[in-house]
Design an enzyme around this catalytic site. Structure first.
Site, short mmCIF file in Angstrom:
data_model
loop_
_atom_site.label_atom_id
_atom_site.label_comp_id
_atom_site.label_asym_id
_atom_site.label_seq_id
_atom_site.Cartn_x
_atom_site.Cartn_y
_atom_site.Cartn_z
CG LEU A 39 -1.92 -1.15 1.39
CD1 LEU A 39 -2.72 -0.98 2.65
CD2 LEU A 39 -2.83 -1.23 0.17
N GLY A 40 2.01 1.19 0.57
CA GLY A 40 2.84 2.39 0.63
C GLY A 40 4.17 2.12 1.31
CB SER A 43 11.31 7.48 6.58
OG SER A 43 10.67 7.38 7.86
CG PHE A 44 10.79 3.73 10.14
CD1 PHE A 44 10.25 2.77 10.98
CD2 PHE A 44 10.22 5.00 10.16
CE1 PHE A 44 9.19 3.04 11.82
CE2 PHE A 44 9.17 5.29 11.01
CZ PHE A 44 8.65 4.32 11.83
CB ALA A 45 7.68 0.87 8.10
CB VAL A 47 1.91 0.34 4.83
CG1 VAL A 47 0.51 0.03 5.35
CG2 VAL A 47 2.64 1.25 5.82
CE LYS A 63 3.89 2.58 9.87
NZ LYS A 63 4.15 3.86 10.60
CG ASP A 158 5.00 15.41 10.65
OD1 ASP A 158 5.16 16.52 10.10
OD2 ASP A 158 5.32 14.33 10.11
#
Length: 441
Positions: A39-40, A43-45, A47, A63, A158
């Site tokens: 799905l996407g 920066s560190f995973a 999904v 994730k 954020d």
């Protein structure tokens, strides 16, 4: 998590059982979920779409964090914060839910609610800008969720369209709490770490002199509302020093189509002085914000309302389930034992109440004193009950309008505190309890 224009699942799709525990599409993780399409990427995973092995109709977002390649000293606290924050915020309809945390020796899996509508950013990009009524609808949901975060000791830091997702009914979901700050990180009531996306981040955050997390999130809301209504950012400069100078001068303009009342809201939120900046608590009192707003409407999405689901689940522990033993048994690197230590080593009971917090606290103090406990204020808030080596900590969380979740946790002295003591405490608190939500083990 979100996905962009997902194709409908095949009605003939079946789940293939295997013993694979890898992290890619088609893998079976810990005999519970099968991973589907990607799905996407973060920066560190990565999904993935996930389907439950028990019920193929149950879809989630998983994730996958690869410990060996992505988890280092810098990423460890970010993952800890994300898990801790999402566990605290499970009950708000506009916050993406963390269902479960699992791990093997090589990977960590965060099993989350699937937001089938994708990123709000993609919708904003397609529309270029939202009408005022549409912008207000999304903005109201963001503010409602952030106030819930703040009430539960979480500051997102954020907020931007890329971190706002939509479910299949168009309900907004805040996600990505990896840069959030928790109340226990405060020093003298302030936060000192700088982070976030520069164009959305309050100017005081970059100075590292300490700032109010609630006011920092309020600034981001001002930038967000401007982006919703105008279709661009109020401060957007590749030269950061120029951008921060513009922030301090409030050097931004409104196109003619933005109403005067909406301009005033944005102007008050984008106040470079956090002491005079509009707070979210004051924002919700403004007539522009209250127009067409109903907290009940935010919480009612057919039969899928998290609030209704919570109220109907009288006999189960509704807090997110964390597979603590799997996580702590990981070989090296990321160590979540600090986050989960209390859950593994302590006994606890939880109940809901509709009484005011001050009434709940007064009752706990009275019952504690009658039973011979010394009553103290906890370092991170809440109440401590101390008798001999036994130490109980009580925390109160707002889970819906006029509905409170009360957690009483034994953090020390398990040898001196058993079923009899729990029974005495439970009996004493009975008249303030709406419903008990777990049994003491």
């Amino acid at each position: 998590m979100g996905q962009n224009n997902p194709p409908p699942p095949s009605p003939t799709a079946s789940i293939r059982r295997s013993t694979s525990s890898g992290g890619g599409s088609g893998s079976i993780i810990l005999e519970k979920y099968q991973l589907g399409r990607l799905l996407g990427r973060g920066s560190f995973a990565k999904v993935y779409l996930g389907r439950s092995l028990d019920n193929s109709d149950d879809e989630v977002a998983v994730k996958v964090i690869d410990k060996a390649s992505t988890v280092d000293a810098a990423m460890e606290p970010r993952i800890l914060r994300e898990v801790s924050a999402m566990r605290r915020l499970h009950h708000h309809p506009n916050i993406l839910k963390l269902h479960e945390v699992m791990a093997t020796k090589s990977k960590i899996y965060l099993v989350m609610e699937l937001a089938q509508g994708g990123e709000l950013f993609a919708k904003l990009h397609r529309c270029r800008r939202f009408s005022e009524s549409t912008a207000r609808k999304y903005f109201q949901q963001v503010v409602s969720a952030l106030r819930f975060c703040h009430q539960n000791g979480v500051f997102h830091r954020d907020i931007k369209p890329q971190n706002l997702l939509l479910d299949q009914n168009g309900l907004l979901k805040i996600t990505d709490f990896g840069l959030s700050a928790l109340s226990e990180q405060k020093k003298d009531g302030l936060i000192y770490t700088a982070c976030g996306t520069p164009a959305y981040t309050a100017p005081e955050v970059v100075y590292r002199k300490g700032y109010d997390g609630e006011k920092a999130d309020a600034w981001s809301c001002g930038v967000l509302l401007y982006a919703f209504l105008v279709g661009s950012l109020p401060f957007d400069d590749s030269n950061l020093s120029n951008m921060y100078r513009a922030m301090h001068k409030r050097s931004f303009e409104f196109p003619d189509w933005v109403s005067k009342s909406a301009k005033l809201v944005i102007y008050k939120l984008l106040d470079p002085n956090p002491n005079t900046r509009l707070s979210l608590d004051d924002l919700i009192k403004l007539s522009w914000f209250k127009k067409s707003f109903s907290q009940e409407n935010l919480c009612s999405q057919a039969d899928q309302s998290p609030r209704s689901e919570f109220l109907n689940r009288k006999d189960s522990d509704y807090l997110p389930k964390v597979n603590a033993f799997d996580i702590i048994s990981m070989s090296s690197g990321l160590d979540l034992s600090g986050l989960l230590e209390a859950e593994v080593n302590s006994k606890e009971m939880r109940f809901t109440s509709v009484l005011e917090v001050v009434v709940i606290e007064e009752k706990v103090v009275n019952v504690g004193e009658k039973l011979g406990y010394r009553v103290e204020k906890g370092k991170g808030g809440g109440i401590r009950l101390v008798k001999g080596r036994a130490v109980l900590v009580l925390q109160i969380w707002e889970v819906a309008i006029e509905l409170w979740l009360v957690e009483v946790k034994l953090v020390d002295g398990s040898m001196e505190f058993g079923v009899l003591q729990w029974g005495e405490l439970k009996s004493g608190l009975g008249d303030i309890v709406l419903s008990w939500h777990n049994e003491v083990s």
